[in-house]
Design a protein around this motif. Structure first.
Motif, short mmCIF file in Angstrom:
data_model
loop_
_atom_site.label_atom_id
_atom_site.label_comp_id
_atom_site.label_asym_id
_atom_site.label_seq_id
_atom_site.Cartn_x
_atom_site.Cartn_y
_atom_site.Cartn_z
N UNK A 30 39.06 6.00 -4.77
CA UNK A 30 38.96 7.28 -5.50
C UNK A 30 39.76 7.21 -6.80
N UNK A 31 40.92 6.54 -6.73
CA UNK A 31 41.75 6.45 -7.92
C UNK A 31 41.06 5.68 -9.04
N UNK A 32 40.32 4.68 -8.62
CA UNK A 32 39.65 3.90 -9.65
C UNK A 32 38.60 4.76 -10.34
N UNK A 33 38.08 5.74 -9.61
CA UNK A 33 37.09 6.62 -10.22
C UNK A 33 37.71 7.40 -11.38
N UNK A 34 38.96 7.79 -11.20
CA UNK A 34 39.65 8.49 -12.29
C UNK A 34 39.65 7.60 -13.53
N UNK A 35 39.99 6.33 -13.29
CA UNK A 35 40.00 5.38 -14.40
C UNK A 35 38.65 5.32 -15.08
N UNK A 36 37.62 5.12 -14.28
CA UNK A 36 36.27 4.99 -14.84
C UNK A 36 35.88 6.26 -15.59
N UNK A 37 36.30 7.40 -15.03
CA UNK A 37 35.94 8.67 -15.65
C UNK A 37 36.58 8.79 -17.04
N UNK A 38 37.86 8.44 -17.10
CA UNK A 38 38.54 8.52 -18.40
C UNK A 38 37.85 7.61 -19.41
#
Lengths: 319, 382, 313
Positions: free
Chosen positions: B1-9
């Protein structure tokens, strides 16, 4: 190498001649190649030397006479620039370290989690796509990050501050700087972590799984533990980039005149933003002092690299 | 899920840039001059004034002068600045017979597409583009002669910046590649192992990679500009001082990538070559380097990627003047510095900056694909 | 695949929050602190502003300013910053007020307009000046072109171009036209396309100077104009001062302030071009004030008044 077949008569003498030439050519080559190597290695001394020469000038009575800056108050001061010669840099160093530390703290878990996700969960085909995206991000010129920070992050920070009934200068604040830097070093740390995790021997993980550990346990205790040194290299690179980043930071930091500013919603000033701001004149004290700041920046980078490298050794040893 | 934050940014940033910059991305932008061409015209004799009819297909928001047969419209240029655009000139209009002010023999008709800057009528009334198209038309309809008319073609092309970037990268590689590759060859193939001096040298080269680019810029300004000024007719920042600075900057990248490539060459190759009677030098240059070429290629591409996005160092080492005709011994702006320049002006231009950023990202993407292809060939070789 | 979809949705939400932030404005609360924005100490605009509000200590020192001021690098970042901060106050060039989206304040009871600058009632103004080289050895053609350029700035054509770039100056009855005087400058009839003239100095004068050189190049043999604007301080320094003969040399430099006594060049090498006005600006959402007096402006910048409610509307 293919050895040509020589007529039998000459062969002996030729061979010995060639032997001598070959032997000498080796040491000759060795000497020749040493020159560019020495050149490459000496550039560091070159850079530090030249910047020192300019950076020390403001403290010398022989250059600036009575206008010179007191070296001690330069290093311990908490106010930047009261004419003619009060320049204090201590609070700027503290701000810089504070900002870089916090942005690293935000970025590292995100990067490591992303790296784990990419290497262990994402299908092979998507991995390449993800890596390309990350590399692209690393290539965006930093001024664009500055515009992005001012345009979007600063606005969100204003809203956040309103929630706490705090006031920010239109979002220009320590927090905004931290977030912008965290985004900027994310690609660096992620790329290194992906490389480190990919290099972990799958057999290790299979053993862990076979011993009854869950997938999560394996990931955190086995995979990450063995990838630690590589991840640490990524962190060192990331910290280096964060410390040296100038253009984007000077757009969102606000350049406070005194400090240190540890409050998240107040304006701040970093070493690089100080170097960049108002750099229009090309001689005089206000120009030369920037080389002094650069010198301090180099010092900070070397020291932090040294400390982190020390940690890296420790981490490597105990894993 | 955390990596999704990265991808989103990441996606957010990409979206932000593309959203802002894609509007300006045209072929004209790529090949055009940055500096607009100026037309300085006058009209010595005036005939056949008046009686022009507004064409039916003229834009609703345009203003039309019946006396001169001229259609003007408020528009914005590449920089987002307001301009008054000429969008229609009647075929019979006296404006078709305007003369070049510097050569009154030469007929240069006003043509659609130009931005009208100012007009001084024969009674010395001044019309300015600041006052918008409508006021211009009012002035045109009440005056009968033109003393001095200034119009410009749209500028802001980045051809000069592209050429500058190419030249900088080319020269920098010409300097950095031999030094970098030979250093790597020495360090990996020739240098004695476990030698304290060699170890120190490697440490120093590694340290070089941690130096922030703004510091390279300071060095370029303090060392390479005086140096190049001495050996050429350059005065101040020039392309050579920039290339030298970039060369030093990418040296550690080239050295470490080349060492990686050399390390990947199987030891069997070396042993086989030596066993066949070749000496160390021959082995290194004919066997080892040849097998390491794909790896060295990707080192080149990596450093090109680094150089194309570099701004802080070049601002000091070359300067920020945007040029259309590149002279090697003078200042000029690369693509990344171009972005910095248009952002640092009195009226910053986000859109143009984002368009150039898209171009840089596309080049980097292209380089990445190239690296992948090279790496694939590399993997097949042994 | 599911995660990808989820990510897309998350992205959408995130973007919407971001965009929402752009459109929703907070209501203005006058009990809040004033955020003071200033340009850096090398700026000519800063010099003119602090001179205009009788706060000359602040021209070169940040130490006398209110704590928590924000220092910005350039007119553009000043506009962006005050636009982002509804509690901000800053100062910009009048030329950029119209397009800035900010609220310009009436100063000492006089609105910032070109007419008020010309009739002398609006006092927050500064001159744009030029300075040419004094020593031209080996630069004869350059000298003649610069001489012609200086003359051109005072013609109707030149003044019209200055006006078009928001320089404040009016055409007088006796203002000559370039056509009247160009015969005095025979150098402009030659082909000058191999001559480069170096322009520089103040960044505030850059747009005026570029428009002038661009037009004049056409009128004077297509000489090449190279602009490198780095700050008012370099106008003297690079034409007649310490850098007059180095790589940074200029043929003509511009300053957005009066030349200091330490910068007085040779007789006849400098002159006035036009006026520019500096205007105090606040955010459009600011409901506290529309006008400000000289002494109040000084109190805001020195920190004697820190709340919006403490200012008289």
């Amino acid at each position: 190498m293919i050895v040509k077949i020589e007529p039998e008569a000459n062969r002996r003498t030729q061979k010995s001649k060639r032997f001598i030439w070959m032997k000498h050519s080796d040491s000759f080559m060795k000497g020749l190649l040493m020159v560019p190597t020495l050149m490459s290695a000496s550039f560091v001394i070159f850079i530090v030397g030249f910047i020192s020469r300019k950076g020390i000038a403001p403290f010398l009575p022989s250059v600036y006479g009575s206008e010179r800056v007191n070296a001690f108050s330069f290093l311990s001061g908490t106010t930047w620039f009261v004419p003619p010669n009060v320049y204090g840099i201590l609070f700027i160093v503290i701000n810089t370290l504070y900002i870089v530390a916090l942005s690293t703290l935000i970025s590292v878990p995100l990067s490591v989690a992303s790296a784990l996700f990419v290497t262990r969960i994402l299908p092979k085909k998507l991995q390449g796509v993800f890596k390309s995206i990350i590399e692209l991000l690393a290539a965006i010129p930093s001024v664009i990050y500055g515009v992005f920070g001012l345009g979007i992050i600063a606005k969100s920070v204003v809203r956040l501050a309103e929630l706490f009934h705090a006031q920010t200068a239109g979002g220009i604040s320590t927090l905004t700087t931290i977030i912008v830097l965290a985004i900027m070093i994310y690609p660096t740390i992620t790329m290194m972590s992906v490389a480190a995790i990919s290099a972990v021997d799958p057999a290790l993980e299979h053993h862990s799984l076979a011993l009854g550990a869950t997938k999560v346990q394996t990931m955190t205790k086995v995979t990450l533990a063995s990838a630690k040194p590589g991840i640490f290299t990524g962190i060192i690179l990331g910290v280096g980039r964060a410390l040296g980043e100038a253009t984007a930071v000077s757009m969102v930091a606000g350049n406070a005149g005194s400090g240190p500013s540890l409050m998240l919603f107040s304006t701040t000033r970093t070493l690089t933003s100080t170097m960049l701001l108002g750099l229009k004149e090309t001689s005089g004290m206000d120009y030369d002092i920037r080389f002094s700041v650069g010198l301090v920046l180099i010092g900070v980078i070397f020291v932090s690299n040294f400390i982190l490298a020390h940690f890296k050794k420790k981490v490597g040893r105990f894993s | 899920m955390m990596s999704l934050v990265g991808v989103m940014v990441l996606a957010l940033i990409m979206g932000f840039i593309i959203n802002r910059g894609v509007g300006l991305l045209t072929w004209d932008l790529l090949i055009g001059d940055y500096h607009p061409t100026t037309y300085n015209l006058s009209l010595p004799t005036t005939e056949s004034l008046g009686g022009f009819a507004r064409p039916n297909d003229l834009d609703e928001s345009a203003f039309f002068s019946q006396m001169w047969g001229l259609g003007l419209m408020d528009d914005v240029d590449f920089e987002g600045k307001a301009v008054v655009r000429v969008i229609y000139v009647d075929a019979q209009s006296p404006l078709q017979m305007m003369r070049d002010k510097n050569n009154l023999e030469r007929v240069v008709g006003l043509f659609p597409g130009l931005a009208l800057e100012k007009v001084i009528f024969s009674d010395l009334t001044i019309g300015l583009s600041r006052t918008k198209a409508e006021n211009f038309i009012i002035l045109f309809d009440t005056h009968e002669g033109i003393n001095d008319l200034l119009a410009v073609s749209s500028g802001n092309g980045i051809r000069g910046a592209i050429i500058t970037t190419g030249l900088l990268i080319g020269f920098a590689l010409m300097i950095a590649l031999p030094i970098g590759i030979f250093s790597a060859v020495y360090l990996h193939e020739f240098a004695p192992k476990n030698n304290a001096f060699i170890h120190t040298m490697r440490k120093m080269i590694d340290t070089l990679s941690g130096v922030p680019s703004i510091v390279y810029g300071l060095m370029g300004a303090a060392v390479f500009i005086p140096f190049t000024s001495r050996i050429s007719k350059a005065e101040g920042g020039n392309l050579f001082s920039g290339a030298l600075t970039l060369a030093v900057m990418v040296l550690p990248i080239i050295i470490s990538a080349t060492i990686d490539a050399l390390r990947a060459v199987p030891d069997d190759y070396r042993k086989a070559s030596l066993a066949l009677g070749a000496n160390h030098t021959q082995t290194t240059f004919r066997i080892v380097i040849k097998s390491a070429v794909p790896g060295i290629m990707s080192a080149v591409l990596l450093s090109v990627g680094r150089m194309i996005g570099e701004s802080a160092a070049l601002i000091y080492a070359v300067g920020t003047a945007i040029k259309d005709h590149i002279i090697l011994t003078e200042k000029s702006a690369s693509l990344a510095v171009f972005i910095w320049s248009v952002m640092a002006g009195e009226v910053p231009n986000f859109e143009l900056a984002c368009s150039v950023a898209i171009i840089i990202m596309m080049v980097v993407l292209f380089i990445n694909v190239l690296i992948k292809l090279v790496a694939r060939r590399f993997a097949l070789l042994p | 695949m599911k995660k990808l979809l989820l990510g897309m949705m998350g992205l959408l939400v995130f973007t919407m929050i971001g965009c929402g932030g752009n459109t929703t404005a907070f209501s203005f609360d006058a009990s809040r602190n004033i955020t003071v924005y200033t340009r850096d100490t090398t700026s000519g605009t800063r010099d003119a502003f602090f001179t205009g509000i009788d706060f000359s200590d602040a021209i070169t020192s940040n130490g006398v300013l209110v704590a928590n001021y924000v220092e910005v690098d350039g007119n553009g970042s000043m506009i962006t910053s005050v636009k982002n901060d509804i509690y901000g106050i800053g100062y910009i060039s009048l030329a950029s007020l119209e397009t800035s989206g900010l609220k310009g304040l009436v100063f000492d009871g006089v609105a910032a307009t070109e007419a008020n600058v010309l009739n002398g009632t609006y006092t927050l103004k500064r001159p744009f000046n030029y300075m040419t080289r004094a020593h031209w050895s080996g630069m004869e053609r350059e000298r003649q072109i610069v001489e012609a350029f200086v003359a051109f700035m005072t013609t109707i054509e030149g003044i019209a171009t200055i006006q078009n770039k928001a320089g404040i100056i009016s055409v007088e009855a006796n203002t000559p036209s370039w056509d009247d005087i160009k015969s005095l400058y025979p150098v402009c009839l030659e082909d000058n396309s191999d001559v480069t003239i170096y322009f520089g100095g103040s960044t505030s004068v850059e747009s005026v100077a570029k428009a002038l050189s661009q037009e004049f190049s056409q009128k004077c043999g297509n000489f090449i104009a190279e602009h490198n604007h780095t700050g008012s301080g370099d106008a003297y320094k690079r034409t007649q001062g310490s850098e007059a003969d180095g790589g940074n040399k200029l043929h003509i430099g511009f300053a957005s302030r009066d030349f200091k006594s330490s910068e007085s060049g040779d007789e006849g090498t400098s002159g006035f071009i036009c006026f520019d006005a500096v205007v105090l600006v606040v955010n459009q959402a600011n409901t506290a004030i529309d006008s400000i007096t000289k002494s109040e402006a000084k109190k805001v910048y020195s920190g004697d008044k820190t709340l919006w409610s403490s200012l008289n509307p």
